[in-house]
Design a protein around this motif. Structure first.
Motif, PDB file in Angstrom:
ATOM      1  N   VAL A   1      23.133  25.434 -20.071  1.00 15.17           N
ATOM      2  CA  VAL A   1      24.205  24.446 -19.855  1.00 15.17           C
ATOM      3  C   VAL A   1      23.959  23.693 -18.551  1.00 15.17           C
ATOM      4  O   VAL A   1      24.095  22.459 -18.495  1.00 15.17           O
ATOM      5  CB  VAL A   1      25.598  25.114 -19.847  1.00 15.17           C
ATOM      6  CG1 VAL A   1      26.672  24.134 -19.374  1.00 15.17           C
ATOM      7  CG2 VAL A   1      25.948  25.642 -21.236  1.00 15.17           C
ATOM      8  N   ARG A   2      23.565  24.418 -17.502  1.00 18.72           N
ATOM      9  CA  ARG A   2      23.291  23.745 -16.226  1.00 18.72           C
ATOM     10  C   ARG A   2      22.158  22.723 -16.384  1.00 18.72           C
ATOM     11  O   ARG A   2      22.214  21.632 -15.838  1.00 18.72           O
ATOM     12  CB  ARG A   2      22.891  24.777 -15.162  1.00 18.72           C
ATOM     13  CG  ARG A   2      24.067  25.555 -14.592  1.00 18.72           C
ATOM     14  CD  ARG A   2      23.618  26.423 -13.395  1.00 18.72           C
ATOM     15  NE  ARG A   2      24.559  27.505 -13.167  1.00 18.72           N
ATOM     16  CZ  ARG A   2      24.346  28.780 -13.475  1.00 18.72           C
ATOM     17  NH1 ARG A   2      23.193  29.152 -14.025  1.00 18.72           N
ATOM     18  NH2 ARG A   2      25.271  29.691 -13.241  1.00 18.72           N
ATOM     19  N   ASP A   3      21.117  23.102 -17.171  1.00 16.02           N
ATOM     20  CA  ASP A   3      19.931  22.247 -17.301  1.00 16.02           C
ATOM     21  C   ASP A   3      20.154  21.087 -18.267  1.00 16.02           C
ATOM     22  O   ASP A   3      19.669  19.976 -18.031  1.00 16.02           O
ATOM     23  CB  ASP A   3      18.734  23.074 -17.809  1.00 16.02           C
ATOM     24  CG  ASP A   3      18.208  24.026 -16.747  1.00 16.02           C
ATOM     25  OD1 ASP A   3      18.620  23.882 -15.580  1.00 16.02           O
ATOM     26  OD2 ASP A   3      17.397  24.905 -17.086  1.00 16.02           O
ATOM     27  N   THR A   4      20.838  21.356 -19.380  1.00 18.59           N
ATOM     28  CA  THR A   4      20.873  20.349 -20.458  1.00 18.59           C
ATOM     29  C   THR A   4      22.296  19.969 -20.849  1.00 18.59           C
ATOM     30  O   THR A   4      22.485  19.179 -21.766  1.00 18.59           O
ATOM     31  CB  THR A   4      20.154  20.879 -21.718  1.00 18.59           C
ATOM     32  OG1 THR A   4      20.921  21.965 -22.273  1.00 18.59           O
ATOM     33  CG2 THR A   4      18.757  21.372 -21.401  1.00 18.59           C
TER      34      THR A   4
ATOM     35  N   TYR B   1      30.601  32.506 -15.146  1.00 18.14           N
ATOM     36  CA  TYR B   1      29.481  32.059 -14.307  1.00 18.14           C
ATOM     37  C   TYR B   1      29.604  30.562 -14.018  1.00 18.14           C
ATOM     38  O   TYR B   1      29.422  30.111 -12.890  1.00 18.14           O
ATOM     39  CB  TYR B   1      28.144  32.288 -15.016  1.00 18.14           C
ATOM     40  CG  TYR B   1      27.713  33.719 -15.204  1.00 18.14           C
ATOM     41  CD1 TYR B   1      28.307  34.766 -14.508  1.00 18.14           C
ATOM     42  CD2 TYR B   1      26.681  34.033 -16.080  1.00 18.14           C
ATOM     43  CE1 TYR B   1      27.887  36.079 -14.692  1.00 18.14           C
ATOM     44  CE2 TYR B   1      26.247  35.333 -16.267  1.00 18.14           C
ATOM     45  CZ  TYR B   1      26.855  36.346 -15.577  1.00 18.14           C
ATOM     46  OH  TYR B   1      26.432  37.635 -15.767  1.00 18.14           O
ATOM     47  N   LEU B   2      29.876  29.789 -15.075  1.00 21.10           N
ATOM     48  CA  LEU B   2      29.871  28.327 -14.943  1.00 21.10           C
ATOM     49  C   LEU B   2      31.103  27.822 -14.198  1.00 21.10           C
ATOM     50  O   LEU B   2      31.046  26.794 -13.524  1.00 21.10           O
ATOM     51  CB  LEU B   2      29.741  27.671 -16.324  1.00 21.10           C
ATOM     52  CG  LEU B   2      28.350  27.875 -16.958  1.00 21.10           C
ATOM     53  CD1 LEU B   2      28.370  27.591 -18.450  1.00 21.10           C
ATOM     54  CD2 LEU B   2      27.311  26.986 -16.264  1.00 21.10           C
ATOM     55  N   GLU B   3      32.207  28.577 -14.322  1.00 20.55           N
ATOM     56  CA  GLU B   3      33.410  28.208 -13.557  1.00 20.55           C
ATOM     57  C   GLU B   3      33.111  28.226 -12.060  1.00 20.55           C
ATOM     58  O   GLU B   3      33.612  27.400 -11.309  1.00 20.55           O
ATOM     59  CB  GLU B   3      34.555  29.194 -13.850  1.00 20.55           C
ATOM     60  CG  GLU B   3      35.668  28.596 -14.702  1.00 20.55           C
ATOM     61  CD  GLU B   3      36.599  29.665 -15.247  1.00 20.55           C
ATOM     62  OE1 GLU B   3      36.920  30.626 -14.520  1.00 20.55           O
ATOM     63  OE2 GLU B   3      37.007  29.546 -16.425  1.00 20.55           O
ATOM     64  N   GLU B   4      32.280  29.202 -11.646  1.00 17.90           N
ATOM     65  CA  GLU B   4      31.901  29.284 -10.234  1.00 17.90           C
ATOM     66  C   GLU B   4      31.165  28.023  -9.770  1.00 17.90           C
ATOM     67  O   GLU B   4      31.160  27.695  -8.589  1.00 17.90           O
ATOM     68  CB  GLU B   4      31.018  30.513  -9.987  1.00 17.90           C
ATOM     69  CG  GLU B   4      31.792  31.826 -10.124  1.00 17.90           C
ATOM     70  CD  GLU B   4      30.873  33.047 -10.082  1.00 17.90           C
ATOM     71  OE1 GLU B   4      29.724  32.912  -9.627  1.00 17.90           O
ATOM     72  OE2 GLU B   4      31.317  34.121 -10.500  1.00 17.90           O
ATOM     73  N   ASP B   5      30.520  27.334 -10.729  1.00 13.93           N
ATOM     74  CA  ASP B   5      29.837  26.066 -10.416  1.00 13.93           C
ATOM     75  C   ASP B   5      30.754  24.866 -10.659  1.00 13.93           C
ATOM     76  O   ASP B   5      30.298  23.721 -10.596  1.00 13.93           O
ATOM     77  CB  ASP B   5      28.599  25.901 -11.316  1.00 13.93           C
ATOM     78  CG  ASP B   5      27.619  27.042 -11.185  1.00 13.93           C
ATOM     79  OD1 ASP B   5      27.491  27.577 -10.064  1.00 13.93           O
ATOM     80  OD2 ASP B   5      26.971  27.396 -12.184  1.00 13.93           O
TER      81      ASP B   5
END
Lengths: 86, 86
Positions: free
Chosen positions: B23-26, B52-56
């Motif tokens: 998700v971060r990459d694409t 994990y992604l919420e932290e970003d």
């Protein structure tokens, strides 16, 4: 708040109908499942409910999260699938 | 397009890390599972990846759908979980 509880023997189409109905009525449904068989039925039901609600022009997404429930005085980890419009 | 294939014996934290990375990459990940045990692991992995992604600062949703895959010349119904930002 209605929680739709799903078991491994739940019929996916019936659960899907319940999800679609609750979303239409309250804009949000919570589906709860404990164990692999139940989680599988719940996810399939959400996939079917997405189709039902698309016909009404409602695009719903699913937010999976862990939750703890108490069953017969024991704590169990359940999966909760929150279904709501995108 | 990378499809993250999950089995009943996949480690949820490893799959969650893969989902978050894709998700971060694409900006979008597709997770595929066949059978109750695999679907259960996939959903748990998505729940962990959401954290994990919420932290970003990325709020992802999950779109479950049915898909057909061919395995050893036989058609199998799989569950595909599309994970993308809300």
């Amino acid at each position: 708040m209605t929680i739709i509880k799903v078991s491994a023997t739940s019929r996916t189409s019936a659960v899907a109908g319940a999800i679609a109905g609750v979303v239409r009525d309250t804009n949000r449904a919570e589906v709860q499942a404990i164990g692999a068989g139940a989680v599988n039925q719940a996810v399939k039901a959400v996939a079917i409910a997405r189709g039902y609600l698309e016909e009404d022009g409602i695009n719903v997404v699913c937010l999976p999260e862990f939750t703890t429930v108490e069953i017969e005085d024991k704590e169990r980890t359940a999966i909760r699938l929150v279904v709501e419009p995108r």
